[in-house]
Every structure is written in structure tokens, then in C-alpha cells.
Write an enzyme that holds these catalytic residues in place. Structure first.
Site, mmCIF file in Angstrom:
data_model
loop_
_atom_site.group_PDB
_atom_site.id
_atom_site.type_symbol
_atom_site.label_atom_id
_atom_site.label_comp_id
_atom_site.label_asym_id
_atom_site.label_seq_id
_atom_site.Cartn_x
_atom_site.Cartn_y
_atom_site.Cartn_z
ATOM 1 N N GLY A 1 0.815 -1.202 0.000
ATOM 2 C CA GLY A 1 0.000 0.000 0.000
ATOM 3 C C GLY A 1 0.849 1.253 0.000
ATOM 4 O O GLY A 1 1.979 1.244 0.502
ATOM 5 N N GLN B 1 2.961 9.897 1.172
ATOM 6 C CA GLN B 1 4.244 9.188 1.073
ATOM 7 C C GLN B 1 5.018 9.558 -0.188
ATOM 8 O O GLN B 1 6.199 9.237 -0.308
ATOM 9 C CB GLN B 1 4.032 7.667 1.114
ATOM 10 C CG GLN B 1 3.538 7.164 2.460
ATOM 11 C CD GLN B 1 3.381 5.667 2.452
ATOM 12 O OE1 GLN B 1 2.356 5.142 2.027
ATOM 13 N NE2 GLN B 1 4.414 4.960 2.899
ATOM 14 N N CYS C 1 6.036 -0.400 6.684
ATOM 15 C CA CYS C 1 5.623 0.751 5.882
ATOM 16 C C CYS C 1 6.760 1.094 4.925
ATOM 17 O O CYS C 1 7.929 1.056 5.324
ATOM 18 C CB CYS C 1 5.332 1.936 6.808
ATOM 19 S SG CYS C 1 4.818 3.437 5.965
ATOM 20 N N LEU C 2 6.412 1.431 3.698
ATOM 21 C CA LEU C 2 7.458 1.780 2.722
ATOM 22 C C LEU C 2 8.234 3.026 3.143
ATOM 23 O O LEU C 2 9.345 3.245 2.669
ATOM 24 C CB LEU C 2 6.843 1.993 1.332
ATOM 25 C CG LEU C 2 6.361 0.728 0.615
ATOM 26 C CD1 LEU C 2 5.718 1.090 -0.715
ATOM 27 C CD2 LEU C 2 7.495 -0.260 0.408
ATOM 28 N N HIS D 1 -4.196 0.943 7.419
ATOM 29 C CA HIS D 1 -2.858 1.564 7.448
ATOM 30 C C HIS D 1 -2.811 2.781 6.508
ATOM 31 O O HIS D 1 -2.331 3.851 6.886
ATOM 32 C CB HIS D 1 -1.820 0.511 7.036
ATOM 33 C CG HIS D 1 -0.409 1.004 6.983
ATOM 34 N ND1 HIS D 1 0.578 0.558 7.833
ATOM 35 C CD2 HIS D 1 0.207 1.914 6.169
ATOM 36 C CE1 HIS D 1 1.720 1.183 7.562
ATOM 37 N NE2 HIS D 1 1.521 2.001 6.549
ATOM 38 N N GLU D 2 -3.352 2.609 5.298
ATOM 39 C CA GLU D 2 -3.297 3.701 4.312
ATOM 40 C C GLU D 2 -4.240 4.844 4.691
ATOM 41 O O GLU D 2 -3.897 6.015 4.503
ATOM 42 C CB GLU D 2 -3.592 3.175 2.905
ATOM 43 C CG GLU D 2 -2.622 2.103 2.402
ATOM 44 C CD GLU D 2 -1.160 2.425 2.618
ATOM 45 O OE1 GLU D 2 -0.766 3.609 2.515
ATOM 46 O OE2 GLU D 2 -0.396 1.493 2.924
ATOM 47 N N HIS E 1 -2.607 7.070 7.117
ATOM 48 C CA HIS E 1 -1.649 8.012 6.519
ATOM 49 C C HIS E 1 -2.330 9.334 6.143
ATOM 50 O O HIS E 1 -1.723 10.401 6.228
ATOM 51 C CB HIS E 1 -1.024 7.420 5.252
ATOM 52 C CG HIS E 1 0.218 6.612 5.483
ATOM 53 N ND1 HIS E 1 1.353 7.133 6.065
ATOM 54 C CD2 HIS E 1 0.515 5.327 5.199
ATOM 55 C CE1 HIS E 1 2.294 6.188 6.126
ATOM 56 N NE2 HIS E 1 1.811 5.073 5.617
HETATM 57 CO CO CO Z 1 2.697 3.257 5.406
#
Ligand code: CO
Length: 158
Positions: A46, A51, A90-91, A132-133, A136
Site C-alpha cells: 500500500g 508518502q 511501511c514503505l 494503514h493507508e 496516513h
Molecule cells: Co505506510
């Protein structure tokens, strides 16, 4: 399509609330295409617009179940049930994993890139990714929801 640079933890943009998307235009389509390319290239499940440095309520999710990438614009979780606990990353924080509790099932209302509203249900990993997204978009990071930090092994300390 183009790869976008992924912002890392510590950058202010990850701590701000995102603005609703109001223009379902070509620029939004380009952003979503770029986010998907960036997500797949980084081997993530995701990615949210902040991000890649943009405070817009847009996320892409691909849990690699063969059903393709889901684009959610202005997503709102309208129902949730159950609970799951598992390791999450998380990326924007490569190599960091924490145990986080999430709902087992969610139902989310969102718009597609053309401005059409739809509802999608997610269970297990998909529910985790959606939560999670969506976090953000509020400036919330998974480390804020940690149940247990997985300790890194420190050599020489017993
Ligand atoms: Co993340």
C-alpha cells in the site's frame, strides 16, 4: 508513468492531515498511475499520497492476490468488525516492523479516479492495508499504534 520518491519517517508531510480530492482530472490519474508504479516497484502492499509528498486523500493498495491494484480516493471506513494482530511495516520506514492490532474486516466507501463512488470490503491483509493507508491520510503512522516493538538484536548485550 513515473516512479516517485518515497518520503521517509521524520518528514513533516507524513504528519499532516490530507485534503479531499475535488478535481477528478488527468492530474489525479497521473498521480494514481505513478503511485501504483512506485508501490509495485518498491514491493509494497500500500502507498498513500503523502508518502510521495502530496497532501491529497488518495491511496493505492495491492495485496498481490491477483486481483490487481485498488485505487481509493477520499476513502472513508464505514464499517469495521473483529480484530487481528500481526506484524506491519511501511514503505516510509524500511526494515521497521511492529505488531499492530487492526480490525479483521472493514468496509470502505471511496471514489474511483473518475469520481464514481463505490464500496469495497476487505478482510485480513486487505483490511490491514486499508486501515494503514487511511491512517496516513490523517497523519497517523503505524508506529503510533504499536502493541509491541519487535526488538532488534543487539550484539554483545545479554
Ligand atoms: Co505506510
Amino acid at each position: 508513468m513515473a516512479l516517485r520518491e518515497i518520503v521517509r519517517f521524520g518528514e513533516d508531510v507524513l504528519r499532516k492531515k490530507c485534503r479531499e480530492v475535488t478535481n477528478f482530472d488527468e492530474k489525479l490519474g497521473i498521480l494514481l498511475d505513478d503511485m501504483t508504479e512506485t508501490l509495485l516497484s518498491a514491493d509494497g502492499v500500500g502507498l498513500a499520497a503523502p508518502q510521495v509528498g502530496l497532501l491529497r486523500r488518495a491511496v493505492v493498495i495491492d495485496i498481490r492476490d491477483g486481483k490487481g491494484t485498488i485505487e481509493l480516493v477520499n476513502p472513508v471506513i464505514i464499517e469495521q468488525s473483529g480484530i487481528q494482530s500481526g506484524n506491519e511495516g511501511c514503505l516510509s520506514a524500511p526494515g521497521e516492523w511492529c505488531e499492530v492490532e487492526r480490525p479483521m474486516k472493514v468496509k470502505v466507501k471511496a471514489f474511483d479516479r473518475h469520481g464514481n463512488e463505490f464500496v469495497v470490503k476487505g478482510e485480513g491483509l486487505l483490511a490491514r492495508a486499508i486501515c494503514h493507508e487511511c491512517d496516513h491520510l490523517e497523519g497517523i503512522l503505524f508506529t503510533d499504534r504499536v502493541k509491541q516493538v519487535i526488538p532488534k538484536r543487539v550484539e554483545g548485550i545479554k
